[in-house]
Design a protein around this motif. Structure first.
Motif, short mmCIF file in Angstrom:
data_model
loop_
_atom_site.label_atom_id
_atom_site.label_comp_id
_atom_site.label_asym_id
_atom_site.label_seq_id
_atom_site.Cartn_x
_atom_site.Cartn_y
_atom_site.Cartn_z
N ILE A 290 31.77 3.56 0.04
CA ILE A 290 30.48 2.89 -0.23
C ILE A 290 29.63 2.79 1.03
CG2 ILE A 290 29.44 0.70 -0.94
CD1 ILE A 290 31.89 0.26 -2.74
N ILE A 291 30.24 2.44 2.16
CA ILE A 291 29.50 2.27 3.41
C ILE A 291 30.15 3.10 4.51
CG2 ILE A 291 28.63 -0.03 2.84
CD1 ILE A 291 30.87 -1.18 4.64
N SER A 292 29.37 3.40 5.53
CA SER A 292 29.88 4.15 6.66
C SER A 292 30.77 3.27 7.53
CB SER A 292 28.72 4.69 7.51
OG SER A 292 29.19 5.20 8.74
N ASP B 282 29.43 6.33 -7.03
CA ASP B 282 28.01 6.40 -7.40
C ASP B 282 27.80 6.58 -8.89
OD1 ASP B 282 26.82 6.11 -4.81
OD2 ASP B 282 27.57 8.12 -4.33
N ARG C 86 29.08 -2.70 -5.14
CA ARG C 86 28.64 -1.52 -4.37
C ARG C 86 27.23 -1.71 -3.81
NH1 ARG C 86 27.18 2.87 -8.35
NH2 ARG C 86 25.32 1.53 -8.41
N ASP C 87 26.32 -2.12 -4.68
CA ASP C 87 24.93 -2.25 -4.26
C ASP C 87 24.73 -3.40 -3.28
OD1 ASP C 87 24.49 -0.13 -5.93
OD2 ASP C 87 23.55 -1.30 -7.53
N ARG D 155 25.75 -2.14 0.17
CA ARG D 155 24.74 -1.23 0.70
C ARG D 155 23.46 -1.96 1.08
NH1 ARG D 155 25.83 3.96 -3.34
NH2 ARG D 155 27.63 4.75 -2.18
N TYR D 156 23.10 -2.95 0.31
CA TYR D 156 21.90 -3.74 0.63
C TYR D 156 22.10 -4.49 1.96
CZ TYR D 156 18.56 -7.56 0.55
OH TYR D 156 17.60 -8.46 0.90
N THR E 114 24.09 -3.81 4.43
CA THR E 114 24.15 -2.92 5.61
C THR E 114 22.80 -2.27 5.90
OG1 THR E 114 24.93 -1.09 4.20
CG2 THR E 114 26.60 -2.44 5.33
N SER E 115 21.87 -2.36 4.98
CA SER E 115 20.54 -1.76 5.21
C SER E 115 19.59 -2.73 5.90
CB SER E 115 19.93 -1.33 3.88
OG SER E 115 19.55 -2.45 3.10
#
Length: 220
Positions: free
Chosen positions: A23-25, A200, A211-212, A215-216, A218-219
Motif C-alpha cells: 500500500i505504501i512505500s 488496488d 488502504r486509502d 495513502r492519504y 502519507t500524502s
C-alpha cells in the motif's frame, strides 16, 4: 511518516506485514505492528480495564494513546507518527462503536497520539474475501459456490464463510478442533492469501478505507 499499528491477534500482524508494503512505500515510510490477545472492551474511564501484560487491545487503549502520544511528541516535525488501531466490528453497531472510540481518544490527556481507527467489517477475513482471485490462487480447490454466496463486508460469520470455502470439512469441522486450531488456520490464511492480494482491486469497503487512509496520511 511512521505508523504504529495495533491489531487484535497474531494473524492480523502476519497479514499486515505483507499487505502494508503493498500500500505504501517502505523506503519513505516505516511501520511497526503489535498484536494483542483479543479485543476486550472500551473502559468507561481512562483507566485501563486489565493489566498491560494481559494484552487486551481495547482495555489498554487509554494507556496506549497517551503512551504513544508522549513517544510521538519526541519525533521531528518532518517525520510525524500516527497510531493506527485495527479491530473487528463483530456484532457491534459501526457508528456507535466508532463514536465510542473517538470519544475515548478525545478524553485522553495531552500529549496524545494522533489516532486513526480502521474497523474490519465484520472480521479481518473480510479483507481476504474482498479478493476472490487471491483466495483461489492460494487455495485452488476453494469452493466457488461458497465464495459467490458472500456479500462484501456483510455480517455473516466471516471467518466461518472463508473456512467453508477453503478448509476441509468447513467451519463446522474446524470449530470442532477448538480455538487453538482456529487460530492456527487463521494464521495459515494470513500467510497464504495476502502475498497474492491486489490491494488496488479489493472489493471490501473496510479494506479500501484502510488502504486509502494510509495513502492519504502519507500524502500529507
Amino acid at each position: 511518516m511512521h505508523f504504529e499499528i495495533l491489531v487484535e491477534a497474531i494473524s492480523g500482524k502476519t497479514a499486515l506485514e505483507i499487505i502494508v508494503p503493498k500500500i505504501i512505500s517502505t523506503k519513505q515510510h516505516t511501520f511497526n505492528i503489535h498484536p494483542y490477545k483479543g479485543i476486550g472492551h472500551i473502559p468507561k474511564g481512562l483507566k485501563s480495564a486489565s493489566e498491560a501484560k494481559k494484552r487486551i487491545l481495547l482495555d489498554q487503549l487509554p494507556r496506549l494513546v497517551q503512551g504513544y502520544g508522549k513517544k510521538f511528541s519526541q519525533y521531528p516535525p518532518d517525520y510525524p507518527a500516527v497510531l493506527i488501531v485495527i479491530c473487528d466490528l463483530d456484532d457491534r453497531c459501526l457508528s456507535a462503536f466508532r463514536r465510542e472510540l473517538l470519544d475515548l481518544v478525545n478524553r485522553c490527556n495531552n500529549p496524545k497520539a494522533k489516532t486513526q481507527f480502521c474497523i474490519a467489517i465484520e472480521e479481518g477475513e473480510a479483507w481476504y474475501l474482498g479478493d476472490f482471485a487471491a483466495i483461489k490462487a492460494a487455495y485452488p480447490k476453494a469452493k466457488e459456490a461458497v465464495l459467490n454466496s458472500y456479500t462484501n463486508d456483510s455480517i455473516c460469520g466471516t471467518w466461518e464463510k472463508l473456512a467453508d470455502a477453503v478448509f476441509s470439512g468447513g467451519a463446522q469441522n474446524l470449530s470442532k478442533q477448538g480455538g487453538q486450531a482456529i487460530g492456527l488456520e487463521k494464521t495459515n490464511w494470513a500467510n497464504n492469501i495476502p502475498p497474492l492480494m491486489d490491494v488496488d482491486n479489493n472489493l471490501s469497503p473496510s479494506f479500501c478505507y484502510f488502504r486509502d487512509k494510509l495513502r492519504y496520511l502519507t500524502s500529507q
